[in-house]
Write a protein that holds these residues in place. Structure first.
Motif, PDB file in Angstrom:
ATOM      1  N   SER A 418     -13.049   0.171   5.048  1.00  0.00           N
ATOM      2  CA  SER A 418     -12.939   1.604   4.755  1.00  0.00           C
ATOM      3  C   SER A 418     -13.750   1.958   3.519  1.00  0.00           C
ATOM      4  CB  SER A 418     -11.473   1.997   4.543  1.00  0.00           C
ATOM      5  OG  SER A 418     -10.891   1.244   3.495  1.00  0.00           O
ATOM      6  N   ALA A 419     -14.201   3.211   3.488  1.00  0.00           N
ATOM      7  CA  ALA A 419     -14.934   3.712   2.325  1.00  0.00           C
ATOM      8  C   ALA A 419     -13.993   3.844   1.135  1.00  0.00           C
ATOM      9  CB  ALA A 419     -15.556   5.068   2.648  1.00  0.00           C
ATOM     10  N   ALA A 420     -14.551   3.785  -0.054  1.00  0.00           N
ATOM     11  CA  ALA A 420     -13.736   3.845  -1.270  1.00  0.00           C
ATOM     12  C   ALA A 420     -12.928   5.139  -1.342  1.00  0.00           C
ATOM     13  CB  ALA A 420     -14.641   3.715  -2.497  1.00  0.00           C
ATOM     14  N   ASP A 421     -13.482   6.243  -0.810  1.00  0.00           N
ATOM     15  CA  ASP A 421     -12.769   7.509  -0.879  1.00  0.00           C
ATOM     16  C   ASP A 421     -11.864   7.748   0.332  1.00  0.00           C
ATOM     17  OD1 ASP A 421     -14.561   8.036   1.134  1.00  0.00           O
ATOM     18  OD2 ASP A 421     -15.406   9.851   0.223  1.00  0.00           O
ATOM     19  N   GLY A 422     -11.800   6.766   1.241  1.00  0.00           N
ATOM     20  CA  GLY A 422     -10.899   6.874   2.386  1.00  0.00           C
ATOM     21  C   GLY A 422     -11.341   7.852   3.456  1.00  0.00           C
ATOM     22  N   SER A 423     -12.583   8.301   3.425  1.00  0.00           N
ATOM     23  CA  SER A 423     -13.029   9.317   4.378  1.00  0.00           C
ATOM     24  C   SER A 423     -13.462   8.742   5.720  1.00  0.00           C
ATOM     25  CB  SER A 423     -14.182  10.128   3.777  1.00  0.00           C
ATOM     26  OG  SER A 423     -15.295   9.276   3.527  1.00  0.00           O
ATOM     27  N   ARG A 446      -2.563   4.077   4.968  1.00  0.00           N
ATOM     28  CA  ARG A 446      -2.299   3.777   3.554  1.00  0.00           C
ATOM     29  C   ARG A 446      -3.582   3.866   2.731  1.00  0.00           C
ATOM     30  NH1 ARG A 446      -2.875   0.066  -0.126  1.00  0.00           N
ATOM     31  NH2 ARG A 446      -4.009  -1.344   1.266  1.00  0.00           N
ATOM     32  N   ARG A 447      -4.671   3.323   3.269  1.00  0.00           N
ATOM     33  CA  ARG A 447      -5.933   3.315   2.533  1.00  0.00           C
ATOM     34  C   ARG A 447      -6.603   4.693   2.483  1.00  0.00           C
ATOM     35  NH1 ARG A 447      -9.791  -1.756   4.005  1.00  0.00           N
ATOM     36  NH2 ARG A 447      -8.253  -3.431   4.106  1.00  0.00           N
ATOM     37  N   CYS A 448      -6.526   5.401   3.612  1.00  0.00           N
ATOM     38  CA  CYS A 448      -7.347   6.596   3.760  1.00  0.00           C
ATOM     39  C   CYS A 448      -6.627   7.902   3.439  1.00  0.00           C
ATOM     40  CB  CYS A 448      -7.912   6.650   5.182  1.00  0.00           C
ATOM     41  SG  CYS A 448      -8.980   5.225   5.566  1.00  0.00           S
ATOM     42  N   PHE A 449      -5.301   7.879   3.397  1.00  0.00           N
ATOM     43  CA  PHE A 449      -4.552   9.092   3.089  1.00  0.00           C
ATOM     44  C   PHE A 449      -3.502   8.849   2.001  1.00  0.00           C
ATOM     45  CE2 PHE A 449      -5.841   9.236   7.568  1.00  0.00           C
ATOM     46  CZ  PHE A 449      -6.593  10.402   7.579  1.00  0.00           C
ATOM     47  N   HIS A 452      -1.104  11.563   0.771  1.00  0.00           N
ATOM     48  CA  HIS A 452      -0.044  12.066   1.652  1.00  0.00           C
ATOM     49  C   HIS A 452       1.116  11.081   1.824  1.00  0.00           C
ATOM     50  CE1 HIS A 452      -2.388  15.536   2.901  1.00  0.00           C
ATOM     51  NE2 HIS A 452      -3.406  14.756   3.213  1.00  0.00           N
ATOM     52  N   LEU A 453       0.953   9.858   1.323  1.00  0.00           N
ATOM     53  CA  LEU A 453       1.922   8.802   1.629  1.00  0.00           C
ATOM     54  C   LEU A 453       3.341   9.155   1.203  1.00  0.00           C
ATOM     55  CD1 LEU A 453       0.305   5.283   1.080  1.00  0.00           C
ATOM     56  CD2 LEU A 453       1.081   6.347   3.206  1.00  0.00           C
ATOM     57  N   LYS A 454       3.479   9.699   0.005  1.00  0.00           N
ATOM     58  CA  LYS A 454       4.827  10.032  -0.479  1.00  0.00           C
ATOM     59  C   LYS A 454       5.499  11.050   0.436  1.00  0.00           C
ATOM     60  CE  LYS A 454       7.366  11.340  -4.666  1.00  0.00           C
ATOM     61  NZ  LYS A 454       7.252  11.736  -6.097  1.00  0.00           N
ATOM     62  N   GLU A 455       4.722  12.006   0.902  1.00  0.00           N
ATOM     63  CA  GLU A 455       5.233  13.045   1.797  1.00  0.00           C
ATOM     64  C   GLU A 455       5.556  12.466   3.180  1.00  0.00           C
ATOM     65  OE1 GLU A 455       3.329  16.884   4.169  1.00  0.00           O
ATOM     66  OE2 GLU A 455       2.229  15.938   2.512  1.00  0.00           O
ATOM     67  N   TRP A 456       4.734  11.532   3.644  1.00  0.00           N
ATOM     68  CA  TRP A 456       4.875  10.997   5.002  1.00  0.00           C
ATOM     69  C   TRP A 456       5.871   9.855   5.109  1.00  0.00           C
ATOM     70  CZ3 TRP A 456      -1.053  10.546   6.488  1.00  0.00           C
ATOM     71  CH2 TRP A 456      -1.565  11.842   6.648  1.00  0.00           C
ATOM     72  N   GLU A 457       6.152   9.186   3.998  1.00  0.00           N
ATOM     73  CA  GLU A 457       6.958   7.964   4.062  1.00  0.00           C
ATOM     74  C   GLU A 457       8.316   8.140   4.745  1.00  0.00           C
ATOM     75  OE1 GLU A 457       8.669   5.311   0.646  1.00  0.00           O
ATOM     76  OE2 GLU A 457       6.553   4.781   0.971  1.00  0.00           O
ATOM     77  N   PRO A 458       9.083   9.196   4.488  1.00  0.00           N
ATOM     78  CA  PRO A 458      10.372   9.335   5.179  1.00  0.00           C
ATOM     79  C   PRO A 458      10.235   9.352   6.701  1.00  0.00           C
ATOM     80  CG  PRO A 458      10.267  10.831   3.315  1.00  0.00           C
ATOM     81  CD  PRO A 458       8.898  10.260   3.473  1.00  0.00           C
TER      82      PRO A 458
END
Length: 496
Positions: A418-423, A446-449, A452-458
């Motif tokens: 993956s690219a460093a910026d996750g794009s 996990r790498r690319c977004f 959003h992880l905190k919002e998506w984790e539940p």
């Protein structure tokens, strides 16, 4: 690109199990995102994910001997087996969620319970198998595994393999009833049907020709409509390259530095297939043996019960071979055009280091049907050529890269680049592949977004209760997961 009418949040390249899984996860997490899919074939799951192009094993390390390595001191390293098993539990949990939520109408369309076994011959391999059994049996991820070196017991477990067998050396097997056979092609088609119903824009017979980063940061994708020959241009904030063997070329076209220095080595596969009911009914298991000396790990011989369209057959193989194609429906120039200035020395080093492997693959390719039947007789002593047909399976492209082990190291496994910026992200490699698709696509997320992880984790934990946890350290959760997934997926009232 001046015209942004074809702009979307996400572009998925390739309509295989990986894109199907990532698209399904994203639609669960952010249903309002616009997703576009491009696939050069006429439908979903027609390359590596197709049920005739892979072994259909739900890889959870129950039978695969190459996932457990004997150390110089004689102990068995089960770390890879544990990792693969935990990753497969992710897949089963997500599939169970899709069944419970009505996304997958009937799990019997893609997954069936089939015992997993390991079978070995000779004093040394029997001793290894017993140590492997003892190491795995103490781990809560492997409940219910049995070991036997009694030919009488083996006749009960694998009657077809023991029929007319001359037992003139030690033999042994392990067995665990709770393995699975997975039709990844059917699962891929089911998931893409659901994605279409969720307004995902899916374009079959469309081949991605180029990927470039625009000045505004979006990725521009040049696509050829194979139906009318027209060229289209699309743009997205995020691109996932899940084109199987075709992913390496597209990764190179993206120009990201993370894709530099990586090469690919194609390996073709063939299976012997038996569809005769009187033979098929004598064997119900996936039985893995030891790979021949010099063979790549994906060439471990195995005799498998397969369930395709609810009809059972037997697969034996795979027989490895060499073709310069990176895809089953690829080009003879795939290998040579993948060699660039940035990976030339890596590829040359790999060629020198893997001469014996190349020789082995060519020898495999030259085998006659009778020679393949002779190999089959190691598993089925009374096998007859007229009962088995040869099926050409899919192409696998193994990663070649420079590692701590040396320059031009051949990697056997899957890897996310993956690219460093996750794009943008690409998936390279092969086995265990499809079985761990959910785990691998969660890694992409996990790498690319990360924002959003905190919002998506539940929501992720709702779908996959073991997300973020080591199951080995939570044995009470293992039991719950085994029971709930078995019930949802119709695998019986079992512990796995």
């Amino acid at each position: 690109m001046s015209n942004r009418q074809n702009q979307t949040e996400v572009i998925l390249i390739g309509a295989g199990i990986m894109s199907a899984t990532l698209g399904s996860l994203l639609k669960e997490l952010v249903p309002y995102w616009r997703i576009t899919v491009f696939e050069r074939r006429g439908g979903a799951g027609e390359e590596s994910s197709n049920e005739w192009n892979n072994a259909g094993t739900g890889h959870s390390s129950l039978c695969e001997l190459n996932y457990t390595v004997e150390q110089p001191d004689g102990t068995i390293d089960i770390s890879k087996a544990v990792k693969v098993n935990e990753e497969y539990q992710f897949s089963k949990q997500f599939w169970a969620h899709l069944v419970k939520s009505g996304r997958v109408p009937d799990p019997r369309d893609f997954i069936m319970p089939v015992p997993h076994m390991s079978f070995v011959q000779g004093e040394r391999d029997v001793a290894f198998l017993k140590k492997r059994f003892e190491a795995l049996s103490t781990n809560p991820l492997f409940p219910g595994m049995e070991f036997s070196d009694d030919p009488g017991k083996l006749k009960e477990w694998i009657p077809l393999m023991m029929k007319d067998r001359t037992v003139n050396q030690p033999i042994a097997a392990t067995r665990i009833e709770t393995g699975t056979d997975v039709n990844f092609g059917a699962l891929t088609r089911i998931l893409f049907k659901q994605l279409k119903d969720q307004n995902v824009d899916i374009h079959y017979n469309h081949q991605v020709k180029d990927i470039k980063r625009a000045a505004d940061g979006l990725w521009e994708v040049k696509v050829k409509n194979l139906g009318n020959g027209m060229t289209e241009r699309h743009a997205a904030k995020f691109v996932f390259i899940g084109g199987g063997g075709g992913s390496l070329h597209l990764l190179q076209k993206s120009g990201i530095p993370e894709g530099k220095g990586i090469g690919g080595f194609p390996v073709s596969g063939l299976f012997m297939v038996c569809k005769k009911p009187e033979i098929v009914q004598q064997h119900r298991a996936k039985v893995y043996g030891q790979a021949p000396v010099g063979a790549p790990p994906m060439s471990v011989p195995h005799l498998d019960t397969r369930v395709i369209d609810r009809k059972e057959s037997l697969f034996f193989g795979p027989f490895a071979g060499f073709s310069p194609k990176f895809l089953k429906f690829g080009s003879m120039f795939d290998l040579i055009t993948s060699v660039k200035l940035h990976n030339l020395t890596t590829m040359l080093a790999a060629g020198v280091k893997n001469f014996q492997l190349t020789k082995y693959l060519v020898q495999q390719l030259m085998l006659s049907k009778e020679q393949r039947i002779e190999a089959l007789r190691e598993f089925v002593p009374d096998a007859k050529g007229e009962d088995w047909e040869l099926v050409v399976a899919g192409q696998r492209v193994q990663i070649i890269k420079d590692t701590a082990a040396g320059k031009g190291t051949l990697q056997f496994g899957t890897e996310v680049i993956s690219a460093a910026d996750g794009s943008i992200a690409a998936l390279l490699g092969a086995s265990p592949g499809a079985s761990t698709a959910v785990s691998v696509m969660l890694e992409v997320i996990r790498r690319c977004f990360p924002q959003h992880l905190k919002e998506w984790e539940p929501k992720i934990k709702q779908m996959i209760p073991s997300y973020g946890l080591s199951l080995v350290q939570h044995p009470e959760l293992i039991q719950d997961i085994h029971i709930s997934t078995a019930e949802a997926l119709g695998l019986g009232n079992r512990t796995h």
